[in-house]
Structures are given as structure tokens and as C-alpha cells.
Motif scaffolding. Structure first.
Motif, PDB file in Angstrom:
ATOM      1  N   GLY A  10      96.908   2.953 -36.677  1.00 57.89           N
ATOM      2  CA  GLY A  10      96.570   3.584 -37.954  1.00 57.89           C
ATOM      3  C   GLY A  10      96.077   5.006 -37.838  1.00 57.89           C
ATOM      4  N   GLY A  55     101.135   4.104 -40.190  1.00 59.34           N
ATOM      5  CA  GLY A  55      99.870   3.369 -40.121  1.00 59.34           C
ATOM      6  C   GLY A  55      98.753   4.074 -40.865  1.00 59.34           C
ATOM      7  N   GLY A  77      93.589   2.459 -32.969  1.00 55.75           N
ATOM      8  CA  GLY A  77      94.488   3.397 -32.296  1.00 55.75           C
ATOM      9  C   GLY A  77      93.951   3.670 -30.908  1.00 55.75           C
ATOM     10  N   ALA A 120      91.308   0.656 -29.743  1.00 50.45           N
ATOM     11  CA  ALA A 120      91.735  -0.618 -29.150  1.00 50.45           C
ATOM     12  C   ALA A 120      93.175  -0.482 -28.692  1.00 50.45           C
ATOM     13  CB  ALA A 120      91.626  -1.759 -30.165  1.00 50.45           C
ATOM     14  N   VAL A 159      96.495  -2.399 -28.179  1.00 55.61           N
ATOM     15  CA  VAL A 159      97.115  -3.671 -28.597  1.00 55.61           C
ATOM     16  C   VAL A 159      97.920  -4.335 -27.478  1.00 55.61           C
ATOM     17  CG1 VAL A 159      97.229  -2.975 -31.024  1.00 55.61           C
ATOM     18  CG2 VAL A 159      99.242  -2.653 -29.563  1.00 55.61           C
ATOM     19  N   ASN A 203     101.200  -2.718 -37.076  1.00 54.10           N
ATOM     20  CA  ASN A 203     102.082  -1.557 -37.264  1.00 54.10           C
ATOM     21  C   ASN A 203     102.370  -0.798 -35.960  1.00 54.10           C
ATOM     22  OD1 ASN A 203     103.126   0.978 -38.807  1.00 54.10           O
ATOM     23  ND2 ASN A 203     101.353   1.709 -37.645  1.00 54.10           N
ATOM     24  N   ARG A 243     106.619   1.881 -31.060  1.00 53.34           N
ATOM     25  CA  ARG A 243     107.303   3.155 -30.821  1.00 53.34           C
ATOM     26  C   ARG A 243     108.746   2.906 -30.421  1.00 53.34           C
ATOM     27  NH1 ARG A 243     103.779   7.019 -28.014  1.00 53.34           N
ATOM     28  NH2 ARG A 243     102.777   6.740 -30.031  1.00 53.34           N
ATOM     29  N   LEU A 268     104.443  -3.208 -26.136  1.00 53.19           N
ATOM     30  CA  LEU A 268     103.820  -2.582 -27.305  1.00 53.19           C
ATOM     31  C   LEU A 268     104.335  -3.201 -28.614  1.00 53.19           C
ATOM     32  CD1 LEU A 268     102.138  -0.403 -28.749  1.00 53.19           C
ATOM     33  CD2 LEU A 268     104.063   1.175 -28.463  1.00 53.19           C
ATOM     34  N   VAL A 305     105.096  -4.886 -39.152  1.00 54.87           N
ATOM     35  CA  VAL A 305     106.073  -3.822 -39.415  1.00 54.87           C
ATOM     36  C   VAL A 305     107.245  -3.982 -38.442  1.00 54.87           C
ATOM     37  CG1 VAL A 305     106.494  -1.341 -39.466  1.00 54.87           C
ATOM     38  CG2 VAL A 305     104.325  -2.263 -40.332  1.00 54.87           C
ATOM     39  N   SER A 359     111.711  -3.161 -38.351  1.00 56.27           N
ATOM     40  CA  SER A 359     112.532  -1.952 -38.458  1.00 56.27           C
ATOM     41  C   SER A 359     113.907  -2.343 -38.957  1.00 56.27           C
ATOM     42  CB  SER A 359     112.668  -1.302 -37.074  1.00 56.27           C
ATOM     43  OG  SER A 359     113.754  -0.392 -37.070  1.00 56.27           O
ATOM     44  N   LYS A 396     111.911  -5.801 -32.202  1.00 56.08           N
ATOM     45  CA  LYS A 396     111.770  -5.923 -33.662  1.00 56.08           C
ATOM     46  C   LYS A 396     112.413  -7.210 -34.175  1.00 56.08           C
ATOM     47  CE  LYS A 396     109.403  -2.160 -34.509  1.00 56.08           C
ATOM     48  NZ  LYS A 396     107.999  -2.242 -34.940  1.00 56.08           N
ATOM     49  N   PRO A 438     111.157  -0.893 -42.329  1.00 54.63           N
ATOM     50  CA  PRO A 438     111.516   0.429 -42.861  1.00 54.63           C
ATOM     51  C   PRO A 438     112.835   0.915 -42.279  1.00 54.63           C
ATOM     52  CG  PRO A 438     109.395   0.466 -41.664  1.00 54.63           C
ATOM     53  CD  PRO A 438     110.077  -0.823 -41.338  1.00 54.63           C
ATOM     54  N   ALA A 467     106.788  11.265 -36.436  1.00 56.29           N
ATOM     55  CA  ALA A 467     107.538  10.789 -35.269  1.00 56.29           C
ATOM     56  C   ALA A 467     108.946  11.397 -35.251  1.00 56.29           C
ATOM     57  CB  ALA A 467     107.605   9.259 -35.286  1.00 56.29           C
TER      58      ALA A 467
HETATM   59  N1  LIG Z   1     109.211   6.310 -37.838  1.00 52.92           N
HETATM   60  C1  LIG Z   1     110.257   5.634 -38.324  1.00 52.92           C
HETATM   61  O1  LIG Z   1     111.239   6.202 -38.829  1.00 52.92           O
HETATM   62  C2  LIG Z   1     110.238   4.108 -38.261  1.00 52.92           C
HETATM   63  C3  LIG Z   1     111.346   3.403 -38.757  1.00 52.92           C
HETATM   64  C4  LIG Z   1     111.336   2.010 -38.721  1.00 52.92           C
HETATM   65  C5  LIG Z   1     110.225   1.350 -38.213  1.00 52.92           C
HETATM   66  N2  LIG Z   1     109.162   2.055 -37.742  1.00 52.92           N
HETATM   67  C6  LIG Z   1     108.015   1.302 -37.224  1.00 52.92           C
HETATM   68  O2  LIG Z   1     106.875   1.684 -37.978  1.00 52.92           O
HETATM   69  C7  LIG Z   1     105.722   1.626 -37.151  1.00 52.92           C
HETATM   70  C8  LIG Z   1     104.985   2.965 -37.184  1.00 52.92           C
HETATM   71  O3  LIG Z   1     105.887   3.966 -36.765  1.00 52.92           O
HETATM   72  P1  LIG Z   1     105.442   5.510 -36.783  1.00 52.92           P
HETATM   73  O4  LIG Z   1     106.686   6.308 -36.646  1.00 52.92           O
HETATM   74  O5  LIG Z   1     104.508   5.762 -37.905  1.00 52.92           O
HETATM   75  O6  LIG Z   1     104.661   5.560 -35.386  1.00 52.92           O
HETATM   76  P2  LIG Z   1     103.844   6.772 -34.691  1.00 52.92           P
HETATM   77  O7  LIG Z   1     103.746   7.948 -35.596  1.00 52.92           O
HETATM   78  O8  LIG Z   1     104.440   6.950 -33.328  1.00 52.92           O
HETATM   79  O9  LIG Z   1     102.389   6.122 -34.549  1.00 52.92           O
HETATM   80  C9  LIG Z   1     102.209   5.041 -33.713  1.00 52.92           C
HETATM   81  C10 LIG Z   1     100.810   4.532 -33.878  1.00 52.92           C
HETATM   82  O10 LIG Z   1     100.644   3.440 -32.964  1.00 52.92           O
HETATM   83  C11 LIG Z   1      99.476   3.691 -32.191  1.00 52.92           C
HETATM   84  N3  LIG Z   1      99.613   3.104 -30.869  1.00 52.92           N
HETATM   85  C12 LIG Z   1     100.552   3.371 -29.935  1.00 52.92           C
HETATM   86  N4  LIG Z   1     100.335   2.620 -28.842  1.00 52.92           N
HETATM   87  C13 LIG Z   1      99.235   1.867 -29.094  1.00 52.92           C
HETATM   88  C14 LIG Z   1      98.504   0.906 -28.354  1.00 52.92           C
HETATM   89  N5  LIG Z   1      98.888   0.528 -27.122  1.00 52.92           N
HETATM   90  N6  LIG Z   1      97.413   0.335 -28.919  1.00 52.92           N
HETATM   91  C15 LIG Z   1      97.020   0.696 -30.172  1.00 52.92           C
HETATM   92  N7  LIG Z   1      97.674   1.606 -30.928  1.00 52.92           N
HETATM   93  C16 LIG Z   1      98.760   2.180 -30.382  1.00 52.92           C
HETATM   94  C17 LIG Z   1      99.324   5.197 -32.159  1.00 52.92           C
HETATM   95  O11 LIG Z   1      97.962   5.480 -31.917  1.00 52.92           O
HETATM   96  P3  LIG Z   1      97.465   6.775 -31.035  1.00 52.92           P
HETATM   97  O12 LIG Z   1      98.261   7.942 -31.530  1.00 52.92           O
HETATM   98  O13 LIG Z   1      96.026   6.841 -31.335  1.00 52.92           O
HETATM   99  O14 LIG Z   1      97.773   6.441 -29.632  1.00 52.92           O
HETATM  100  C18 LIG Z   1      99.742   5.562 -33.571  1.00 52.92           C
HETATM  101  O15 LIG Z   1      98.676   5.388 -34.472  1.00 52.92           O
HETATM  102  C19 LIG Z   1     106.201   1.208 -35.767  1.00 52.92           C
HETATM  103  O16 LIG Z   1     106.079  -0.179 -35.596  1.00 52.92           O
HETATM  104  C20 LIG Z   1     107.662   1.604 -35.784  1.00 52.92           C
HETATM  105  O17 LIG Z   1     108.429   0.836 -34.881  1.00 52.92           O
HETATM  106  C21 LIG Z   1     109.148   3.412 -37.750  1.00 52.92           C
END
Ligand SMILES: NC(=O)c1ccc[n+]([C@@H]2O[C@H](COP(=O)([O-])OP(=O)(O)OC[C@H]3O[C@@H](n4cnc5c(N)ncnc54)[C@H](OP(=O)(O)O)[C@@H]3O)[C@@H](O)[C@H]2O)c1
Length: 256
Positions: A4, A9, A27, A52, A54, A79, A82, A114, A142, A144, A160, A186, A193
Motif C-alpha cells: 500500500g 495499493g 510495504g 512488513a 509478505v 495487493n 510485481r 511475492l 488482486v 491480473s 495470478k 485489473p 509501475a
Molecule cells: N500495474 C498494472 O498495470 C497492473 C495490472 C494488473 C495487475 N496488477 C497487480 O496490481 C497489484 C499492484 O500493482 P502496482 O503496479 O500498483 O504495483 P507497484 O506500484 O509495483 O507497487 C507494489 C507494492 O507492493 C509492495 N511490495 C513489494 N514487495 C513487497 C513485499 N515483499 N512485502 C510487502 N510489500 C511489498 C511495494 O512496497 P514498497 O515499495 O514499499 O517495497 C508496493 O507498495 C499487483 O498485485 C499487480 O500484480 C497491476
């Protein structure tokens, strides 16, 4: 609420807090956690940010002990995740080289850890806490749009698809306790990202631009549009076992 500190998130955490949920986002990055705390204070939101990991059973157990021993948990949003692009195999650029290059096992394991094991570890603690406190809560995972399979995405798509299977399995197992489990899948989001990856890899930006043609609505989703679906799954008392697709109509999966 895991993952988050940014992206989707953060949008979900913020929306939940605005709707009156006492929210904690998890996070890893201390700087990002601090930024979330500052934002929450500036905007007067009931939103905490806690570190934390995950992917670590110990870290997940510790944070649940800290957050839920004395107070009931009503909602868990899984949520953190990556995307990783890797072909199963590819020919080396050097024509003379004999060996095919193959998908590294380490990349597979890190992504599964992850995107899938993280959901299992957090979901398990969340469900246990809800049952202990006799809370008819909800878990929203969440997923994909790529869960059905996509070019160059072995680990991510497998993870996923696993998340969607866990969603249905847990809805059967936890329904008798009054706990609902749903997923939101989504499509591509126009968020941090995507922007980071497109800046780092111009070819990726070009590819993604081409892919947009296959989305009936002709644009990527806004994080708030996906966050709204997460809130719907969290709050509607008759939603369980479903995967809600929020993707502008496509594309069905990435192709070469
Ligand atoms: N972006 C897209 O277009 C898209 C499309 C479909 C699905 N999704 C899904 O939507 C979700 C969010 O995507 P996003 O693009 O918003 O991701 P993002 O911007 O890369 O953010 C990822 C988040 O996960 C946290 N995180 C990563 N590793 C972690 C760990 N080991 N423990 C705890 N927290 C951790 C990060 O925290 P820190 O930064 O603090 O490390 C960050 O808050 C994901 O599940 C992704 O697969 C995304």
C-alpha cells in the motif's frame, strides 16, 4: 492492505480510509512508508503505514500479532505483487552461440514467492484472525488480466492464476464462517509501475502503445477505477468466490 505504499495499493488504502475504514497499509520501503504517513497526516486520513515483508512467514506473523491481537480485522486486501517479463527460452543474440537461454529458476521462484505465496501467508493469517474474533470479514485479492496466460509471462501468469484459484477455494472454505473472498483482476493501469518501465525500456513503451488498440475503451485504467472495484468487493455482502475483471474490455492476453 498489502503493497500500500504506492500504485494501486496506495489508491485503495486512501479510498478505504476516505470511506471510513481504519486502514493499515503494509510495504517494505521505509522512505515510502514515511511518505504515506505524512500524506495521511496532511489529509487527516485514518491510515497507518507499517513495514512488513509478505514473502516472509515470520514477518507476516509478527505484523498480524501486532495489529490484530487486541482488535478485530474486518478486511484484508492482498495487493503486493510485481510483474516480471521473461521468455521460457530464447535464442542468444550471438548467432554462433549454441546454447538457448532459458527462464532462470530464481526469477520464477521470486515472482511466485511475492505474487502467490505472499497472498497465501497473509490470507491465512487474516482468515485465522477473523475466525478467532468471530468477524464476518472479507479478503480481496488482486489478480491480473494476464491470469489466463500471456506471452513472456510464465511466472507472473502462473502466480495470478493461482491467486484466482485460491480465491475460489477460500470462498468455499471460509463461507461457513461468514467470511467472503473475492478477487479483482485489473487490466493495464496507467500508473507509476507502467511509467517506470516505459521510461527504462523504450521498446516496452512502443509495445504497450500498440497493445492499447486491442482495448475496446482505447485507454489504460486509472488506479482509482480499480480501487473502486476493490472497495465494491470489500463492501458488497453477497460477493464471494468471484473474480471481477476491470480492464476496459481487454486485451485478452499479451501476444508477441
Ligand atoms: N500495474 C498494472 O498495470 C497492473 C495490472 C494488473 C495487475 N496488477 C497487480 O496490481 C497489484 C499492484 O500493482 P502496482 O503496479 O500498483 O504495483 P507497484 O506500484 O509495483 O507497487 C507494489 C507494492 O507492493 C509492495 N511490495 C513489494 N514487495 C513487497 C513485499 N515483499 N512485502 C510487502 N510489500 C511489498 C511495494 O512496497 P514498497 O515499495 O514499499 O517495497 C508496493 O507498495 C499487483 O498485485 C499487480 O500484480 C497491476
Amino acid at each position: 492492505m498489502t503493497g500500500g505504499t504506492r500504485g494501486l495499493g496506495l489508491a485503495v488504502g486512501r479510498m478505504l480510509a476516505e470511506r471510513g475504514w481504519r486502514t493499515t497499509v503494509l510495504g517494505l520501503d521505509p522512505g515510502r512508508l514515511e511518505k504515506v504517513r505524512a500524506m495521511a497526516e496532511a489529509e487527516g486520513l485514518d491510515l497507518r503505514a507499517v513495514r512488513a515483508d509478505v514473502t516472509s512467514e515470520e514477518s507476516v506473523r509478527e505484523v498480524f500479532a501486532e495489529l490484530t491481537t487486541d482488535q478485530p480485522l474486518h478486511l484484508c486486501v492482498n495487493n503486493a505483487g510485481r510483474n516480471l517479463s521473461r521468455l521460457l527460452l530464447r535464442k542468444p543474440r550471438d548467432e554462433g552461440a549454441a546454447e538457448l537461454l532459458t527462464h532462470p529458476l530464481d526469477d520464477w521462484e521470486k515472482t511466485l514467492r511475492l505474487c502467490l505465496t505472499g497472498v497465501f501467508l497473509v490470507g491465512r493469517e487474516a482468515a485465522a484472525s477473523m475466525v478467532r474474533h468471530q468477524v464476518a470479514g472479507a479478503i480481496v485479492n488482486v489478480s491480473s488480466g494476464l491470469a489466463a496466460g500471456a506471452y513472456g509471462q510464465s511466472a507472473y501468469t502462473a502466480a495470478k492464476a493461482g491467486v484466482e484459484a485460491l480465491t475460489r477455494t477460500w470462498s468455499y472454505e471460509l463461507g461457513p464462517y461468514g467470511i467472503r473472498v473475492a478477487a479483482v483482476a485489473p487490466g493495464v493501469m496507467d500508473g507509476e509501475a507502467l511509467r517506470e518501465k516505459s521510461t527504462a525500456f523504450p521498446r516496452h513503451a512502443h509495445y504497450m502503445d500498440g497493445l492499447k488498440r486491442f482495448v475496446p475503451l482505447g485507454r489504460w485504467g486509472a488506479e482509482e477505477e480499480i480501487a473502486d472495484a476493490v472497495c465494491f468487493a470489500a463492501e458488497n455482502p453477497y460477493v464471494t468466490g468471484s473474480v471481477i475483471r476491470v480492464d476496459g474490455g481487454g486485451p485478452p492476453g499479451w501476444v508477441p
